[in-house]
Design an enzyme around this catalytic site. Sequence first.
Site, PDB file in Angstrom:
ATOM      1  N   ASP A 102       1.018  -1.313   0.017  1.00 32.00           N
ATOM      2  CA  ASP A 102       0.297   0.051   0.050  1.00 32.00           C
ATOM      3  C   ASP A 102       0.836   1.179   0.062  1.00 32.00           C
ATOM      4  O   ASP A 102       1.616   1.585   1.179  1.00 32.00           O
ATOM      5  CB  ASP A 102      -0.712   0.154   1.144  1.00 32.00           C
ATOM      6  N   LYS A 166      -6.665   3.445  -3.114  1.00 36.14           N
ATOM      7  CA  LYS A 166      -7.187   3.467  -1.672  1.00 36.14           C
ATOM      8  C   LYS A 166      -7.290   4.820  -1.215  1.00 36.14           C
ATOM      9  O   LYS A 166      -6.627   5.815  -1.489  1.00 36.14           O
ATOM     10  CB  LYS A 166      -6.037   2.469  -1.010  1.00 36.14           C
ATOM     11  N   LYS A 198     -10.061   0.517  -2.333  1.00 40.99           N
ATOM     12  CA  LYS A 198     -10.094   0.042  -0.910  1.00 40.99           C
ATOM     13  C   LYS A 198     -10.504   1.528  -0.372  1.00 40.99           C
ATOM     14  O   LYS A 198      -9.866   2.546  -0.403  1.00 40.99           O
ATOM     15  CB  LYS A 198      -8.794  -0.046  -0.564  1.00 40.99           C
TER      16      LYS A 198
END
Length: 248
Positions: A102, A166, A198
Amino acid sequence: MIKQQKEAALAVALMDLTSLNSNDDSAAINTLVNSINPKLGTPAAVCVYSDFVAEAKIALATRELSHIKVATVTNFPTGDAPLNTVINETLIAIERGADEIDLVIPYKALIAGDKSRVLEYVTESKKVCGSRALLKVIIESGELQTPDLIASATLLAIKGGADFVKTSTGKVAVNATLDATKTILNTIKESGKLVGFKAAGGVKTVADASDYLTLASTIMGNDYLQANTFRFGASSLLTNVYAVLNEA
């Protein structure tokens, strides 16, 4: 009640169970893994700092939960690290066994108008990840604030090869919001690329999760609501989800 339980079961299956606290240690990571109750459902991944990736892998294997992925973060949380540092972080994390990375984009650079810097971070990180790890790109939508900047960040992430976009680190004042989610999902849809989404930061209850699931289904279709295209990043959501499922 049946609808709520179905949403709870779906939410846990789409969850990145997260512990990214400054005081995390081996005991905290084991506690995180031990909070998983396979009888009530297992998350898609656990997300921990890179230092704890190997320990998370071992803890999951010990409980026969090796199907759960281990994610970690890079350029976290400020997005300010030099690119070579970020690439080294990524290489080390993958060496430790991380299945998913991430990455926080240098979002302050984007706010200042420097799109090329953002694209470079995503592109170079994707090269390192290759087929070894998914790349989930954190755009920090709450700091970008405007739909135009959020859409721009999403497009740069997609262009750079992101597997997911995300919302947030969970470390700023405004994290996941439905408005930002709508912008991100519409941008992904308009790109024509199969890129995941996300929602991270502030999704704490099944009711919260339900709003995101409904929005994603409306924009992207029901087939999008699976772990390879939709995730929640959460630390406290699991407790509420299990409470709902225990009522069955």
